[in-house]
Design an enzyme around this catalytic site. Structure first.
Site, mmCIF file in Angstrom:
data_model
loop_
_atom_site.group_PDB
_atom_site.id
_atom_site.type_symbol
_atom_site.label_atom_id
_atom_site.label_comp_id
_atom_site.label_asym_id
_atom_site.label_seq_id
_atom_site.Cartn_x
_atom_site.Cartn_y
_atom_site.Cartn_z
ATOM 1 N N LYS A 1 0.817 -1.223 0.000
ATOM 2 C CA LYS A 1 0.000 0.000 0.000
ATOM 3 C C LYS A 1 0.854 1.278 0.000
ATOM 4 O O LYS A 1 2.060 1.235 0.290
ATOM 5 C CB LYS A 1 -0.939 -0.048 1.201
ATOM 6 C CG LYS A 1 -1.913 -1.228 1.127
ATOM 7 C CD LYS A 1 -2.945 -1.160 2.231
ATOM 8 C CE LYS A 1 -3.930 -2.301 2.125
ATOM 9 N NZ LYS A 1 -5.015 -2.170 3.113
ATOM 10 N N TYR B 1 -12.605 -1.494 -3.789
ATOM 11 C CA TYR B 1 -13.072 -1.701 -2.411
ATOM 12 C C TYR B 1 -14.590 -1.538 -2.282
ATOM 13 O O TYR B 1 -15.085 -1.275 -1.184
ATOM 14 C CB TYR B 1 -12.351 -0.733 -1.471
ATOM 15 C CG TYR B 1 -10.959 -1.198 -1.084
ATOM 16 C CD1 TYR B 1 -10.777 -2.329 -0.281
ATOM 17 C CD2 TYR B 1 -9.824 -0.518 -1.506
ATOM 18 C CE1 TYR B 1 -9.505 -2.762 0.080
ATOM 19 C CE2 TYR B 1 -8.544 -0.942 -1.149
ATOM 20 C CZ TYR B 1 -8.399 -2.069 -0.357
ATOM 21 O OH TYR B 1 -7.147 -2.503 0.017
ATOM 22 N N PHE C 1 -15.422 3.769 7.110
ATOM 23 C CA PHE C 1 -14.060 4.139 6.700
ATOM 24 C C PHE C 1 -13.863 4.113 5.184
ATOM 25 O O PHE C 1 -12.751 4.319 4.692
ATOM 26 C CB PHE C 1 -13.022 3.231 7.373
ATOM 27 C CG PHE C 1 -13.217 1.761 7.126
ATOM 28 C CD1 PHE C 1 -12.778 1.156 5.952
ATOM 29 C CD2 PHE C 1 -13.840 0.959 8.081
ATOM 30 C CE1 PHE C 1 -12.953 -0.200 5.721
ATOM 31 C CE2 PHE C 1 -14.024 -0.407 7.854
ATOM 32 C CZ PHE C 1 -13.578 -0.976 6.672
ATOM 33 N N ARG D 1 -2.538 -14.591 4.508
ATOM 34 C CA ARG D 1 -3.156 -13.793 5.568
ATOM 35 C C ARG D 1 -2.433 -13.994 6.906
ATOM 36 O O ARG D 1 -2.337 -13.088 7.716
ATOM 37 C CB ARG D 1 -4.647 -14.067 5.652
ATOM 38 C CG ARG D 1 -5.363 -13.373 4.480
ATOM 39 C CD ARG D 1 -6.820 -13.662 4.422
ATOM 40 N NE ARG D 1 -7.597 -12.962 5.415
ATOM 41 C CZ ARG D 1 -8.044 -11.697 5.299
ATOM 42 N NH1 ARG D 1 -7.731 -10.990 4.234
ATOM 43 N NH2 ARG D 1 -8.774 -11.154 6.235
ATOM 44 N N THR E 1 -5.477 -7.116 10.667
ATOM 45 C CA THR E 1 -5.714 -5.799 10.042
ATOM 46 C C THR E 1 -5.138 -4.680 10.902
ATOM 47 O O THR E 1 -4.532 -3.739 10.389
ATOM 48 C CB THR E 1 -7.237 -5.574 9.858
ATOM 49 O OG1 THR E 1 -7.758 -6.655 9.088
ATOM 50 C CG2 THR E 1 -7.529 -4.268 9.150
ATOM 51 N N ARG F 1 2.529 -6.838 8.775
ATOM 52 C CA ARG F 1 1.877 -5.667 9.391
ATOM 53 C C ARG F 1 2.504 -5.292 10.723
ATOM 54 O O ARG F 1 2.611 -4.110 11.063
ATOM 55 C CB ARG F 1 0.373 -5.910 9.513
ATOM 56 C CG ARG F 1 -0.329 -5.765 8.156
ATOM 57 C CD ARG F 1 -1.752 -6.211 8.218
ATOM 58 N NE ARG F 1 -2.480 -5.917 6.978
ATOM 59 C CZ ARG F 1 -3.629 -6.479 6.645
ATOM 60 N NH1 ARG F 1 -4.183 -7.376 7.446
ATOM 61 N NH2 ARG F 1 -4.224 -6.157 5.521
ATOM 62 N N ASN G 1 -2.188 -0.013 6.653
ATOM 63 C CA ASN G 1 -1.694 -1.280 7.202
ATOM 64 C C ASN G 1 -0.763 -2.046 6.256
ATOM 65 O O ASN G 1 -0.686 -3.268 6.296
ATOM 66 C CB ASN G 1 -2.861 -2.134 7.697
ATOM 67 C CG ASN G 1 -3.813 -2.536 6.583
ATOM 68 O OD1 ASN G 1 -3.611 -2.157 5.437
ATOM 69 N ND2 ASN G 1 -4.826 -3.300 6.908
ATOM 70 N N HIS H 1 -2.174 -5.571 1.523
ATOM 71 C CA HIS H 1 -3.493 -6.209 1.368
ATOM 72 C C HIS H 1 -3.310 -7.670 1.021
ATOM 73 O O HIS H 1 -2.387 -8.023 0.300
ATOM 74 C CB HIS H 1 -4.267 -5.510 0.232
ATOM 75 C CG HIS H 1 -5.488 -6.252 -0.205
ATOM 76 N ND1 HIS H 1 -6.685 -6.167 0.476
ATOM 77 C CD2 HIS H 1 -5.699 -7.122 -1.228
ATOM 78 C CE1 HIS H 1 -7.577 -6.941 -0.133
ATOM 79 N NE2 HIS H 1 -7.005 -7.523 -1.170
ATOM 80 N N GLU I 1 -9.771 -9.970 -7.720
ATOM 81 C CA GLU I 1 -8.804 -8.892 -7.497
ATOM 82 C C GLU I 1 -7.618 -8.996 -8.465
ATOM 83 O O GLU I 1 -7.141 -7.989 -8.987
ATOM 84 C CB GLU I 1 -8.349 -8.917 -6.042
ATOM 85 C CG GLU I 1 -9.485 -8.529 -5.087
ATOM 86 C CD GLU I 1 -9.180 -8.763 -3.616
ATOM 87 O OE1 GLU I 1 -10.073 -8.492 -2.797
ATOM 88 O OE2 GLU I 1 -8.063 -9.219 -3.275
HETATM 89 P P1 CMP Z 1 -7.424 -4.554 3.512
HETATM 90 O O1 CMP Z 1 -6.974 -5.892 3.957
HETATM 91 O O2 CMP Z 1 -6.837 -3.988 2.278
HETATM 92 O O3 CMP Z 1 -9.020 -4.562 3.360
HETATM 93 C C1 CMP Z 1 -9.858 -3.499 3.696
HETATM 94 C C2 CMP Z 1 -9.118 -2.319 4.211
HETATM 95 O O4 CMP Z 1 -9.901 -1.356 4.866
HETATM 96 C C3 CMP Z 1 -8.130 -2.755 5.279
HETATM 97 O O5 CMP Z 1 -7.101 -3.503 4.699
HETATM 98 C C4 CMP Z 1 -7.738 -1.419 5.888
HETATM 99 O O6 CMP Z 1 -6.790 -0.715 5.094
HETATM 100 C C5 CMP Z 1 -9.068 -0.687 5.808
HETATM 101 N N1 CMP Z 1 -9.740 -0.710 7.119
HETATM 102 C C6 CMP Z 1 -10.288 -1.787 7.724
HETATM 103 N N2 CMP Z 1 -10.830 -1.428 8.916
HETATM 104 C C7 CMP Z 1 -10.608 -0.107 9.045
HETATM 105 C C8 CMP Z 1 -10.943 0.846 10.047
HETATM 106 N N3 CMP Z 1 -11.600 0.498 11.138
HETATM 107 N N4 CMP Z 1 -10.569 2.125 9.848
HETATM 108 C C9 CMP Z 1 -9.939 2.481 8.711
HETATM 109 N N5 CMP Z 1 -9.584 1.628 7.721
HETATM 110 C C10 CMP Z 1 -9.913 0.345 7.895
#
Ligand code: CMP
Length: 138
Positions: free
Chosen positions: A10, A50, A58, A86, A92, A103, A113, A116, A127
């Site tokens: 990212k 997304y 968010f 994962r 996350t 992460r 984070n 992905h 994807e």
């Molecule tokens: P990703 O695994 O790319 O999938 C969805 C993304 O949403 C996640 O990683 C984060 O970057 C984002 N995300 C998930 N939960 C939150 C949250 N509570 N606040 C902000 N961003 C979030």
């Protein structure tokens, strides 16, 4: 396709210069890179990618962030790829990610984070197809 997953390194991790180290962690963990691209999502593309999170509070922040700078996108191959990847990226929220995960090492926050990873075989396929044509996979 059960042995493939999709990842993005990212914007904040790329900007911080962590992409090389993250790719090294990925390949050292047994994942083969099938396709790889250095690119930048427009806001519209990030919104489409997304879309599944459209109703989440968010979503707007996520779209802005994912379009804020270049990323690396990749398709990865390994047995049990989705689940194993994962595990490698960790939770996350980096505060909850285990030691040794991508992460834990590189993520700034739950939103920023670092990396992905697809959450299912079906989404890995969708994807990967979002970013790569058939002739970009080896
Ligand atoms: P990703 O695994 O790319 O999938 C969805 C993304 O949403 C996640 O990683 C984060 O970057 C984002 N995300 C998930 N939960 C939150 C949250 N509570 N606040 C902000 N961003 C979030």
């Amino acid at each position: 396709m059960t042995n493939r997953t999709f990842t993005m390194i990212k914007p904040e991790a790329v900007a911080a210069g962590h992409a090389g180290k993250i790719i090294d962690m990925i390949t050292s963990s047994g994942f083969k890179v099938i396709a790889l691209k250095y690119t930048r999502l427009s806001r519209e593309e990030a919104g489409t990618f997304y879309e599944v999170h459209k109703e989440r509070p968010f979503y707007g922040e996520l779209v802005e962030y994912m379009a804020s700078g270049p990323i690396y996108a990749a398709i990865l191959e390994k047995s049990n790829a989705v689940e194993d990847f994962r595990k490698l990226i960790g939770a996350t929220d980096p505060a909850q990610a285990e030691e040794g995960t991508i992460r834990k090492r590189f993520a700034e926050s739950k939103a920023k984070n670092a990396c992905h990873g697809s959450d299912s075989n079906e989404n890995a396929e969708i994807e990967g197809n979002f970013f790569f044509s058939g002739r970009e996979r080896f």
